[in-house]
Design a protein around this motif. Structure first.
Motif, mmCIF file in Angstrom:
data_model
loop_
_atom_site.group_PDB
_atom_site.id
_atom_site.type_symbol
_atom_site.label_atom_id
_atom_site.label_comp_id
_atom_site.label_asym_id
_atom_site.label_seq_id
_atom_site.Cartn_x
_atom_site.Cartn_y
_atom_site.Cartn_z
ATOM 1 N N GLY A 210 0.873 -1.195 -0.062
ATOM 2 C CA GLY A 210 0.111 -0.100 -0.053
ATOM 3 C C GLY A 210 0.903 1.203 0.080
ATOM 4 N N GLU A 211 2.048 1.265 -0.609
ATOM 5 C CA GLU A 211 2.801 2.280 -0.817
ATOM 6 C C GLU A 211 3.712 2.367 -2.155
ATOM 7 O OE1 GLU A 211 5.226 1.867 2.745
ATOM 8 O OE2 GLU A 211 6.764 0.893 1.911
ATOM 9 N N TRP B 217 3.897 1.219 -7.333
ATOM 10 C CA TRP B 217 3.144 1.100 -6.322
ATOM 11 C C TRP B 217 2.796 -0.452 -5.810
ATOM 12 C CZ3 TRP B 217 0.795 5.087 -3.581
ATOM 13 C CH2 TRP B 217 -0.158 4.563 -2.282
ATOM 14 N N THR C 247 0.935 -3.091 -3.779
ATOM 15 C CA THR C 247 -0.321 -3.510 -3.107
ATOM 16 C C THR C 247 -0.238 -5.079 -1.981
ATOM 17 O OG1 THR C 247 -1.189 -5.194 -4.800
ATOM 18 C CG2 THR C 247 -1.660 -2.779 -4.950
ATOM 19 N N THR D 243 -7.534 -3.464 -1.816
ATOM 20 C CA THR D 243 -7.854 -2.371 -1.078
ATOM 21 C C THR D 243 -6.881 -1.386 -0.933
ATOM 22 O OG1 THR D 243 -7.692 -3.172 1.017
ATOM 23 C CG2 THR D 243 -9.457 -3.651 0.099
ATOM 24 N N ARG D 244 -5.463 -2.068 -1.184
ATOM 25 C CA ARG D 244 -4.321 -1.005 -0.903
ATOM 26 C C ARG D 244 -3.581 -0.395 -2.193
ATOM 27 N NH1 ARG D 244 -1.699 -1.226 3.796
ATOM 28 N NH2 ARG D 244 -2.723 -2.821 5.470
ATOM 29 N N PRO E 230 -3.234 2.695 -5.137
ATOM 30 C CA PRO E 230 -2.988 3.973 -4.849
ATOM 31 C C PRO E 230 -4.086 4.773 -4.708
ATOM 32 C CG PRO E 230 -2.596 3.414 -7.238
ATOM 33 C CD PRO E 230 -2.530 2.156 -6.477
ATOM 34 N N ASP E 231 -3.946 5.844 -3.675
ATOM 35 C CA ASP E 231 -5.163 6.400 -3.518
ATOM 36 C C ASP E 231 -5.227 7.679 -4.455
ATOM 37 O OD1 ASP E 231 -3.508 9.180 -2.695
ATOM 38 O OD2 ASP E 231 -2.628 7.475 -1.157
ATOM 39 N N ASP E 232 -6.578 8.287 -4.465
ATOM 40 C CA ASP E 232 -6.724 9.322 -5.622
ATOM 41 C C ASP E 232 -5.530 10.411 -5.574
ATOM 42 O OD1 ASP E 232 -8.931 7.799 -6.206
ATOM 43 O OD2 ASP E 232 -10.440 9.193 -5.150
ATOM 44 N N GLU E 233 -5.138 10.862 -4.554
ATOM 45 C CA GLU E 233 -4.188 11.969 -4.621
ATOM 46 C C GLU E 233 -3.017 11.513 -5.290
ATOM 47 O OE1 GLU E 233 -3.308 13.740 -1.095
ATOM 48 O OE2 GLU E 233 -2.198 15.467 -1.759
ATOM 49 N N PHE E 234 -2.405 10.438 -5.155
ATOM 50 C CA PHE E 234 -1.211 9.983 -5.598
ATOM 51 C C PHE E 234 -1.433 9.637 -7.086
ATOM 52 C CE2 PHE E 234 2.056 6.991 -6.890
ATOM 53 C CZ PHE E 234 3.322 7.486 -6.156
ATOM 54 N N ARG F 32 5.037 12.122 3.659
ATOM 55 C CA ARG F 32 4.061 11.316 3.088
ATOM 56 C C ARG F 32 4.479 10.415 1.894
ATOM 57 N NH1 ARG F 32 -1.103 14.199 1.315
ATOM 58 N NH2 ARG F 32 -1.866 12.246 0.926
#
Lengths: 402, 402
Positions: free
Chosen positions: A247-248, A270, A272, A277-278, A280-284, A371
């Motif tokens: 998740g990173e 990225w 997972t 569920t892990r 990339p988030d929307d901001e990334f 972050r």
């Protein structure tokens, strides 16, 4: 980078070399530059300038090795006696392009250099117009201070006054080596990005990067940045003991010399851990999308006659427009060749125009301190009609199990 | 080296480190030295001096990294902004011993250094007594010439005026690291000397040396001289494509940093290929016997108060008496620590007296050009009562099948 099949190894059985005759031509050009600029001599110690002019590689040590290129007459390579055998074998000497002299352990080699320059001691001092001598950029202060003491009347300037214009444009043989270096680094990047990552330390992954770079024919594995999670926000992060988590993102920036010419490529992936569920988030995803566009547009802008700072500006404007201007705090690129970082630099304030044969990185990044961050880097040649991109791996965000 | 069993690996699970508080003490001593010598400041760039004072390691690059140690007041480490994270983590900064400042990509870091020195531009110029500033020996000429241009009134001297007396005597932690480095190199030497050699290229053996040095915990494998047959007569021979043959000597000279501190050891072996008729000839045995005695006697002569040149002379007199004076054309040894070669040098003309804690190589050699040569090298500490030899492998000529 997203394809299911690794890039095919195309490393040739026999690595291309710079033809021996080329060193004679380079020396002649350098000597003409010394004369044109009114220099008495150019003094080149161990490092990339010596490799460029004489094909001679040696460890930079306290024992002075120095190529003396006078404004006219024969150039001389002065080496410690115990290094006479490898010095004799270098293309500059073996090809008869320069003379070889040795100094003994109990001699002062700086005196010998002064003698070769033809201006020992007071011969230089006290003139209305001081003599000028150029020294290679990587000469140690230890040696330069001694030279300045022995030649008190001389003014010392950077040998790059002469050599940068020669070295900044790569010929076909140099570009061939840069291409092989890039392809080798691409294969390493592909293997690393598609291998196991979650649960391993950054340092462990960096070790694998270095091993693979060497196995792919690199002379050395100079750097292997593995910045995971919050470490991806530090552009020059060294691989640490941090364990990579699911998740990173991971910023992978790898390279080193291959046949003397550098590779340097960055991809951000990225991991997972196999957990949907892990991802990339929307901001990334937004950040990466901006970065991807900035890197592509900056590369697309490469063309003869375009100012170096323009390439930087193209990337910076796109990133700034997305609100990330403050998060992109390094230049967009650096030249590459015999040095990992060399002219030309793609940075604000550098109005130098691109010329065909210039080689450089295009590597914008966006870093959110504490972050995460991302960077994409390719080596690009300025071609006659636009960019020639040496790195071939896909630049879309690669989301992997890791 | 002749025993049937390889040296037992004693590498500790946790490598000793220089305690963080030590850097504060070193900085205080350095600052006192700056003040005592009437210097305005000491300017230390990337390299061993910076590791010594701040525990900060970075690649030497065109982007300036510089520790400014003024004669009084706080010292400051100036780094490129994109390296702020690793710089913040170094013991000098993390321990609160020095301030950290960063410069931006579009700034001129040399101007920032001049400002930190407190003598920007004309403030230095035109004084009756010029200000003096010390620069680290490995600072690139590229940077020194810029500093000289920005501080035209300053006289630049070597930072070794201050630092050599500090660095030349190793403390217990440094000696512990030198010992671990030597023991690791000994194990590599043993494995190489007892492995297959005949029929392999020197370069292939050198690769194995490098791999093993890294596997034994070395930070880097800086050198792996493999000089076989006639190549054994070239002291700084690089491993070549020459295939090792039965019935010849091989000089193995290997090392690199381990926890920052160097290993450096040489053994000469003879490979027979299993053919009893291909053992060493009488001349080589005589040559080696003289060398063995010279290396032993030179080591035995190590004692506080003895001049460095005396150690050289002890070895040289024995070798000269045997008629090989002209075949031993390098100094007997060099200091070792954070650098592979550093003060003190065991060479004619160096009257400096040995002090307890000094660390150096003792490495005479005899070279018959075009035929063969031999060298024996150990790292030796000057102890309170005599030599402490860190390398433990036997020094008799090892004759192996190879």
């Amino acid at each position: 980078m997203t394809g299911p099949v690794a890039p095919i190894s195309v490393a040739p059985a026999v690595r291309p070399r710079i033809p021996a005759a080329r060193f004679g031509a380079r020396l002649a050009q350098a000597q003409a530059g010394v004369a044109e600029r009114g220099l008495r001599a150019m003094l080149v110690s161990v490092g990339p300038d010596l490799v460029y002019l004489a094909g001679y590689e040696a460890m930079p040590l306290e024992r002075l090795t120095m190529l003396v290129v006078p404004a006219s007459g024969r150039a001389t390579l002065l080496v410690p006696r115990l290094e006479v055998a490898p010095a004799r074998a270098c293309p500059g000497v073996a090809g008869g392009h320069l003379d070889l002299e040795t100094w003994e352990e109990t001699e002062d080699p700086v005196d010998r250099v002064a003698h070769l320059v033809g201006g020992f001691g007071s011969a230089f001092a006290g003139r209305a117009t001081p003599d000028r001598a150029a020294v290679s950029d990587r000469l140690w202060a230890f040696h330069l201070l001694r030279l300045q003491a022995v030649l008190p009347g001389a003014v010392f300037v950077s040998a790059s006054l002469v050599l940068r214009d020669l070295r900044i444009v790569k010929d076909a043989d140099e570009i061939a080596l840069l291409r092989l270096a890039a392809e080798a680094a691409d294969r390493v990047m592909w293997e690393i990005a598609h291998g196991r990552l979650v649960g391993r330390s950054e340092a462990d992954v960096a070790r694998e990067v270095r091993d693979r770079l060497l196995a792919e024919g690199h002379d050395r594995a100079d750097f292997a940045i593995v910045g995971s999670g919050p470490n991806s926000a530090s552009p020059h992060h060294e691989a640490s003991d941090r364990i990579i988590e699911a998740g990173e993102p991971i910023v992978l920036d790898i390279g080193g010399p291959f046949g003397g010419y550098g590779s340097d490529t960055t991809r951000t992936i990225w991991v997972t851990g196999g957990d949907a569920t892990r991802g990339p988030d929307d901001e990334f995803l937004r950040l990466y999308s901006v970065l991807r566009a900035a890197q592509a547009e900056a590369t697309h802008a490469v063309h003869p006659g375009v100012a170096c700072e323009r390439i930087d500006l193209v990337a910076r404007e796109l990133i700034s427009a997305a609100g990330h201007g403050a998060h992109f705090f390094h230049r967009t690129g650096h030249g590459i060749g015999l040095e990992g970082h060399e002219d030309p630099y793609l940075v604000a304030g550098n109005a130098e125009e691109l010329r065909p044969g210039m080689a450089f990185s295009v590597e914008p990044g966006i870093y959110l301190a504490g972050r995460y961050g991302a960077r994409i880097e390719d080596i690009v040649i300025c071609g006659d009609d636009g960019p020639i991109v040496l790195n071939q791996l896909d630049r879309d965000l690669l989301v992997v199990t890791g």
